[in-house]
Design an enzyme around this catalytic site. Sequence first.
Site, short mmCIF file in Angstrom:
data_model
loop_
_atom_site.label_atom_id
_atom_site.label_comp_id
_atom_site.label_asym_id
_atom_site.label_seq_id
_atom_site.Cartn_x
_atom_site.Cartn_y
_atom_site.Cartn_z
N SER A 77 -35.06 -27.81 -57.96
CA SER A 77 -34.82 -27.40 -59.34
C SER A 77 -36.10 -27.58 -60.15
CB SER A 77 -33.65 -28.18 -59.93
OG SER A 77 -33.19 -27.59 -61.11
N ASP A 90 -26.31 -19.43 -58.16
CA ASP A 90 -26.89 -20.55 -58.88
C ASP A 90 -26.79 -20.33 -60.39
OD1 ASP A 90 -28.53 -22.62 -59.91
OD2 ASP A 90 -29.76 -22.61 -58.10
N HIS A 98 -26.20 -23.92 -57.37
CA HIS A 98 -27.30 -24.87 -57.55
C HIS A 98 -27.15 -26.09 -56.66
CE1 HIS A 98 -30.85 -25.90 -59.81
NE2 HIS A 98 -30.37 -27.09 -60.10
#
Length: 687
Positions: free
Chosen positions: A542, A627, A662
């Site tokens: 991330s 995501d 995610h």
Amino acid sequence: MNSKNKPIYLMPPIAAKKPYIHEIHGHQRADDYFWLRDDNRETAEILDYLKQENAYTQAQMAPLAGLQSELYKEMVARQEPKLESLPYFKKGFWYISRFDQGKEFTVYTRRKGTMDASEELILDCNKRAEGLSYYQLGDLALSTNSMLMAFSEDTVSRRLYTLRFKDLSTGEELADVIENVSAVAWANDNKTVFYVKKDPETLLPYQVYRHTLGDDIENDQLVYQEKDDTFYVNIYKTRSEKYLVICIDSTTTSECLVLDADKPSGEFVSFLPRSRDHEYSIDHFQDKFYIRTNISGKNFALKTSVSLINENSDAWKTIIEARDDILLEGYELMSEWLIVEERQAGIPVLRQINYQTGVAKTLAFNDPVYTVFSHYNPEPDTSKFRYQYTSFTTPATVYELDLNSGETRLLKQSKVMGEFNSSDYQSERVWVTARDGVKVPVSLVYRKALFNHENPILIYAYGSYGHSLDIGFSSANLSLLDRGFVYAVAHIRGGEELGRHWYEQGKLLNKQNSFNDFVDVTKSLLESGYAAKDKVFAMGGSAGGLLMGAVINQAPVLYKGVVAAVPFVDIVSTMLDESIPLTTGEYDEWGDPNNKIYYHYMLSYSPYDQVKAQDYPNLLVTTGLHDSQVQYWEPAKWVAKLRELKTDNNQLLLYTDMEAGHGGKSGRFKHFEDIAREFAFLLGLAE
């Protein structure tokens, strides 16, 4: 590699170049792979390209298929076949959650009055997940009388939850179904709930509605809407259960709205109006409001107020002063004792303070690096306090502390199945002096018998949002340590390990410090003999993936291989597009590129924009089609541009999970598939 193990799909996919120009501040920015964006995730050309990349990745990793399978089996084999939580008691019931043998999802149960009573099934997530490629339970909240349950579920991996209700006295699921929910809290009448709605496009939680069970959802009343799209909205009930609190937060500013939970038809009132750069949160217990606030110092103080409505903070009583060297992270309110969670020199600290005498005690531990925090303590009227402890070498362990006598009792420690002895491993904390003279803490672990100063090393970091990387036990990481890897966590600026200033030195116009810290930590660990120079690997996810992208643009020769998971690499394009989920709430973290100064600074380190014709390390890039935090097209565009410009013959692999988001795959064991892929990639390069 022998001939039968050679990949059969040798040519990497080459994404088409379709010229597209972004223009702002009189500056033009070429984006030849802009076309890979599809908000609906339906364009055949794009989906086909992602599938080609997956096929290429699978082919390139085919010689490692046996190792990947071995790693996955190892990781699963270390898990307890049947895993059960510690029972806890609340309002007449003992609650237990468990994973049944071979099952991916949690089963929630309770027993009335005593553990000898018959088991009552509350929710079986395995049944809820049947036939679904993805399942994630969100909230699970009981009404005040414990007979009604609200629960939310995500079956797409976009973190848009569907809220449902169950009557626990009959086992019936109610007809009330509410879409796009992020949080829920019950009023005390056992029929009214308040829930937070998300915008389905931007994914911002911005509205709070009141719902009465049995009523038409269309008639739900909007009780609050946040108009500033840099703020996020949440809702919770205080420790005393007397108040409901709407918490409104941006990166640097907060406001709390409060409602008497016994009067659900009333109106929420502001506890203290928001003011720029004042962050605060509240709880209520024993007729007082407790306020964690940075109004008197960046590292937060703890204060109290007896007033529901406060014009300012002048009348608040200080319990714990803000300190320059200690960060106040949280607290737990018990009947006679205040428990505070603090962080000093990067290490978590747990202290108990007596309300009446002010006597304070600090829990002491022997590991050089560790994590300790309050476990679940639903009943405040007791002297028994549960806390959890873990370290690189100590599996998650729950203790019960008698706050009055000081007696500590071990309640449960996670088991590592198979051969595991914590004394076989060594953990360390070292300090690295960065190029500007600032000392950066680094946490390390390795297997003693395999440490020889020529080890492969994996360095992990995050360094954003003031998120501190707590050190804990990972049974999956044993698969690296037992093959000779040193594992290091670099606590770089941008986290909050050393207090608020540590965060501020790694954000906005100071972001380059994060990248410099990571590079300087890498060089120092090599100079100190923790690894061989040709076996250095890095990993981040991330915002940590942004870190990976910036670092390999700026210092590519340091690393043999890098794993960038769901990487936030197209920061300028994303931060200029307010339609992309969560963008506007990020301005205080990265800056608003509509401002020329921030635009050019962000552009200077943006991984996608700074890709150039040079050698890059071997790269495994992962993403999820659904995501919600970092859209799939960011890593897809990045890989396409890297493939166009890089001058080496190293591996460049993109893996897109077509069914996840995610957080990767859902389920207890499925996520080990992702870890096994990453570790196989690293181990294959380390040979």
